[in-house]
Design a protein around this motif. Structure first.
Motif, PDB file in Angstrom:
ATOM      1  N   SER A  97       0.956  -3.447   4.905  1.00 35.98           N
ATOM      2  CA  SER A  97       0.184  -2.440   4.159  1.00 35.98           C
ATOM      3  C   SER A  97      -0.747  -3.073   3.132  1.00 35.98           C
ATOM      4  O   SER A  97      -1.747  -2.480   2.751  1.00 35.98           O
ATOM      5  CB  SER A  97       1.112  -1.425   3.488  1.00 35.98           C
ATOM      6  OG  SER A  97       1.934  -2.034   2.533  1.00 35.98           O
ATOM      7  N   ARG A  98      -0.455  -4.294   2.727  1.00 36.97           N
ATOM      8  CA  ARG A  98      -1.332  -4.993   1.773  1.00 36.97           C
ATOM      9  C   ARG A  98      -2.682  -5.337   2.405  1.00 36.97           C
ATOM     10  O   ARG A  98      -3.641  -5.611   1.689  1.00 36.97           O
ATOM     11  CB  ARG A  98      -0.658  -6.271   1.284  1.00 36.97           C
ATOM     12  CG  ARG A  98       0.553  -5.983   0.414  1.00 36.97           C
ATOM     13  CD  ARG A  98       1.189  -7.293  -0.069  1.00 36.97           C
ATOM     14  NE  ARG A  98       2.280  -7.023  -0.961  1.00 36.97           N
ATOM     15  CZ  ARG A  98       2.166  -6.874  -2.271  1.00 36.97           C
ATOM     16  NH1 ARG A  98       0.996  -6.974  -2.834  1.00 36.97           N
ATOM     17  NH2 ARG A  98       3.216  -6.624  -3.015  1.00 36.97           N
ATOM     18  N   ALA A  99      -2.751  -5.333   3.719  1.00 40.22           N
ATOM     19  CA  ALA A  99      -3.987  -5.701   4.410  1.00 40.22           C
ATOM     20  C   ALA A  99      -4.871  -4.501   4.718  1.00 40.22           C
ATOM     21  O   ALA A  99      -5.904  -4.652   5.347  1.00 40.22           O
ATOM     22  CB  ALA A  99      -3.636  -6.439   5.709  1.00 40.22           C
ATOM     23  N   PHE A 100      -4.484  -3.314   4.287  1.00 39.48           N
ATOM     24  CA  PHE A 100      -5.217  -2.114   4.655  1.00 39.48           C
ATOM     25  C   PHE A 100      -6.097  -1.591   3.528  1.00 39.48           C
ATOM     26  O   PHE A 100      -6.360  -0.399   3.439  1.00 39.48           O
ATOM     27  CB  PHE A 100      -4.246  -1.031   5.136  1.00 39.48           C
ATOM     28  CG  PHE A 100      -3.742  -1.286   6.521  1.00 39.48           C
ATOM     29  CD1 PHE A 100      -4.439  -0.855   7.621  1.00 39.48           C
ATOM     30  CD2 PHE A 100      -2.568  -1.988   6.718  1.00 39.48           C
ATOM     31  CE1 PHE A 100      -3.980  -1.101   8.900  1.00 39.48           C
ATOM     32  CE2 PHE A 100      -2.096  -2.239   7.990  1.00 39.48           C
ATOM     33  CZ  PHE A 100      -2.808  -1.800   9.080  1.00 39.48           C
ATOM     34  N   HIS A 109       2.724   3.553  -1.765  1.00 43.07           N
ATOM     35  CA  HIS A 109       3.422   4.266  -2.847  1.00 43.07           C
ATOM     36  C   HIS A 109       4.295   5.384  -2.285  1.00 43.07           C
ATOM     37  O   HIS A 109       4.419   6.452  -2.882  1.00 43.07           O
ATOM     38  CB  HIS A 109       2.437   4.808  -3.886  1.00 43.07           C
ATOM     39  CG  HIS A 109       1.721   3.730  -4.629  1.00 43.07           C
ATOM     40  ND1 HIS A 109       0.773   2.932  -4.046  1.00 43.07           N
ATOM     41  CD2 HIS A 109       1.827   3.310  -5.915  1.00 43.07           C
ATOM     42  CE1 HIS A 109       0.318   2.076  -4.933  1.00 43.07           C
ATOM     43  NE2 HIS A 109       0.948   2.270  -6.074  1.00 43.07           N
ATOM     44  N   ASN A 110       4.900   5.134  -1.152  1.00 38.92           N
ATOM     45  CA  ASN A 110       5.806   6.081  -0.517  1.00 38.92           C
ATOM     46  C   ASN A 110       6.666   5.279   0.460  1.00 38.92           C
ATOM     47  O   ASN A 110       6.159   4.795   1.480  1.00 38.92           O
ATOM     48  CB  ASN A 110       5.015   7.168   0.216  1.00 38.92           C
ATOM     49  CG  ASN A 110       5.910   8.195   0.857  1.00 38.92           C
ATOM     50  OD1 ASN A 110       6.651   7.888   1.782  1.00 38.92           O
ATOM     51  ND2 ASN A 110       5.834   9.426   0.374  1.00 38.92           N
ATOM     52  N   ALA A 111       7.962   5.156   0.163  1.00 48.36           N
ATOM     53  CA  ALA A 111       8.839   4.299   0.968  1.00 48.36           C
ATOM     54  C   ALA A 111       8.916   4.737   2.432  1.00 48.36           C
ATOM     55  O   ALA A 111       8.768   3.896   3.322  1.00 48.36           O
ATOM     56  CB  ALA A 111      10.232   4.234   0.352  1.00 48.36           C
ATOM     57  N   PRO A 112       9.165   6.023   2.735  1.00 48.84           N
ATOM     58  CA  PRO A 112       9.230   6.395   4.148  1.00 48.84           C
ATOM     59  C   PRO A 112       7.937   6.102   4.907  1.00 48.84           C
ATOM     60  O   PRO A 112       7.974   5.596   6.032  1.00 48.84           O
ATOM     61  CB  PRO A 112       9.539   7.897   4.114  1.00 48.84           C
ATOM     62  CG  PRO A 112      10.237   8.110   2.821  1.00 48.84           C
ATOM     63  CD  PRO A 112       9.577   7.149   1.866  1.00 48.84           C
ATOM     64  N   LEU A 113       6.787   6.384   4.284  1.00 47.98           N
ATOM     65  CA  LEU A 113       5.522   6.095   4.972  1.00 47.98           C
ATOM     66  C   LEU A 113       5.305   4.592   5.108  1.00 47.98           C
ATOM     67  O   LEU A 113       4.793   4.128   6.134  1.00 47.98           O
ATOM     68  CB  LEU A 113       4.353   6.739   4.230  1.00 47.98           C
ATOM     69  CG  LEU A 113       4.306   8.268   4.251  1.00 47.98           C
ATOM     70  CD1 LEU A 113       3.104   8.774   3.461  1.00 47.98           C
ATOM     71  CD2 LEU A 113       4.307   8.816   5.665  1.00 47.98           C
ATOM     72  N   GLN A 114       5.705   3.810   4.109  1.00 46.54           N
ATOM     73  CA  GLN A 114       5.561   2.362   4.215  1.00 46.54           C
ATOM     74  C   GLN A 114       6.450   1.798   5.317  1.00 46.54           C
ATOM     75  O   GLN A 114       6.025   0.934   6.083  1.00 46.54           O
ATOM     76  CB  GLN A 114       5.874   1.681   2.884  1.00 46.54           C
ATOM     77  CG  GLN A 114       5.613   0.184   2.927  1.00 46.54           C
ATOM     78  CD  GLN A 114       5.811  -0.489   1.582  1.00 46.54           C
ATOM     79  OE1 GLN A 114       6.050   0.149   0.561  1.00 46.54           O
ATOM     80  NE2 GLN A 114       5.720  -1.814   1.580  1.00 46.54           N
ATOM     81  N   VAL A 167       8.241  -0.867  -1.055  1.00 47.95           N
ATOM     82  CA  VAL A 167       9.600  -1.090  -0.560  1.00 47.95           C
ATOM     83  C   VAL A 167      10.064  -2.525  -0.785  1.00 47.95           C
ATOM     84  O   VAL A 167      11.217  -2.749  -1.134  1.00 47.95           O
ATOM     85  CB  VAL A 167       9.679  -0.736   0.944  1.00 47.95           C
ATOM     86  CG1 VAL A 167      11.031  -1.100   1.526  1.00 47.95           C
ATOM     87  CG2 VAL A 167       9.389   0.737   1.159  1.00 47.95           C
ATOM     88  N   TRP A 168       9.182  -3.485  -0.626  1.00 42.65           N
ATOM     89  CA  TRP A 168       9.612  -4.891  -0.606  1.00 42.65           C
ATOM     90  C   TRP A 168       9.456  -5.605  -1.939  1.00 42.65           C
ATOM     91  O   TRP A 168       9.620  -6.821  -1.998  1.00 42.65           O
ATOM     92  CB  TRP A 168       8.843  -5.652   0.479  1.00 42.65           C
ATOM     93  CG  TRP A 168       8.812  -4.924   1.770  1.00 42.65           C
ATOM     94  CD1 TRP A 168       7.700  -4.516   2.452  1.00 42.65           C
ATOM     95  CD2 TRP A 168       9.922  -4.478   2.548  1.00 42.65           C
ATOM     96  NE1 TRP A 168       8.058  -3.844   3.583  1.00 42.65           N
ATOM     97  CE2 TRP A 168       9.420  -3.801   3.680  1.00 42.65           C
ATOM     98  CE3 TRP A 168      11.306  -4.566   2.398  1.00 42.65           C
ATOM     99  CZ2 TRP A 168      10.233  -3.236   4.648  1.00 42.65           C
ATOM    100  CZ3 TRP A 168      12.132  -3.986   3.366  1.00 42.65           C
ATOM    101  CH2 TRP A 168      11.580  -3.344   4.470  1.00 42.65           C
ATOM    102  N   GLN A 169       9.134  -4.921  -3.000  1.00 40.93           N
ATOM    103  CA  GLN A 169       9.010  -5.597  -4.291  1.00 40.93           C
ATOM    104  C   GLN A 169      10.377  -6.139  -4.693  1.00 40.93           C
ATOM    105  O   GLN A 169      11.361  -5.388  -4.748  1.00 40.93           O
ATOM    106  CB  GLN A 169       8.472  -4.631  -5.333  1.00 40.93           C
ATOM    107  CG  GLN A 169       7.025  -4.241  -5.063  1.00 40.93           C
ATOM    108  CD  GLN A 169       6.525  -3.199  -6.021  1.00 40.93           C
ATOM    109  OE1 GLN A 169       6.953  -2.066  -5.987  1.00 40.93           O
ATOM    110  NE2 GLN A 169       5.593  -3.605  -6.872  1.00 40.93           N
ATOM    111  N   PRO A 170      10.477  -7.435  -4.974  1.00 41.75           N
ATOM    112  CA  PRO A 170      11.787  -8.033  -5.260  1.00 41.75           C
ATOM    113  C   PRO A 170      12.534  -7.369  -6.418  1.00 41.75           C
ATOM    114  O   PRO A 170      13.739  -7.158  -6.344  1.00 41.75           O
ATOM    115  CB  PRO A 170      11.451  -9.489  -5.586  1.00 41.75           C
ATOM    116  CG  PRO A 170      10.160  -9.748  -4.891  1.00 41.75           C
ATOM    117  CD  PRO A 170       9.408  -8.453  -4.930  1.00 41.75           C
TER     118      PRO A 170
END
Length: 194
Positions: A97-100, A109-114, A167-170
């Motif tokens: 998602s960082r590439a979009f 900014h939405n875990a299910p969508l991510q 979702v993946w932020q440490p």
């Protein structure tokens, strides 16, 4: 701080957490199972629900009432739904998602969508199983304050994840792990005989 600085997500998370705690307190057996179904359904149906909301024009009707940050989220969610439907089964890859950009800044900014966007249907099913297991594991035959507190903590985490964080932020994953550990310790605690 949420009231002073005008942050809506903490207030929304608090309200949902209190509802979850009340549900588990009053219905200790079925309440957690209902939360399990809602959380699993939220992950599995997120793209369908979002696409339906956008198709009904809910974003346009709500936009005059929303702050700039919420309007940005709606834009991110709209773009995420487009990209989810382009590759619903495999997704685009972990942390893709960082590439979009510029449609999405960092993450949706939405875990299910991510999860759907990056890991596709398999990731959504895995997330649904994890969250359904967490909530259904809180089901008890009698009222247990620790189970209600654990349900509140899990609900607050889900709500924040649904409107704010990637979702993946440490640090976010670490907070979830520490919260889960604290809940496990409280759930397993035995009364001390004095």
């Amino acid at each position: 701080p949420a009231l002073v600085f005008g942050y809506d997500a903490p207030l929304l998370a608090l309200a949902c957490a209190l509802l979850a705690a009340g549900l588990v307190s009053f219905f200790p057996f079925m309440g957690p199972r209902l939360l399990a179904g809602l959380s699993a359904g939220g992950f599995l149906l997120a793209p369908v629900l979002a696409k339906g909301a956008f198709a009904l024009g809910l974003d346009e009707r709500l936009s005059p009432l929303l702050s700039e940050s919420w309007l940005q989220r709606l834009g991110y969610w709209s773009k995420a739904v487009e990209w989810i439907w382009a590759r619903p089964l495999p997704g685009w890859g972990l942390d893709a998602s960082r590439a979009f950009g510029p449609g999405i800044q960092l993450h949706p900014h939405n875990a299910p969508l991510q999860i759907w966007m990056e890991l596709g249907l398999i990731g959504a099913v895995a997330a649904a199983i994890v969250w359904a297991s967490i909530f259904s594991g809180l089901s008890r035959p009698v009222r247990t304050p620790a189970a209600a507190a654990a349900a509140a903590a899990a609900t607050a985490y889900l709500v924040f994840g649904a409107v704010s964080f990637g979702v993946w932020q440490p640090w976010w994953l670490a907070l979830g792990a520490l919260s889960a550990l604290a809940c496990i310790l409280v759930l397993r605690a035995r009364p001390i005989d004095v």
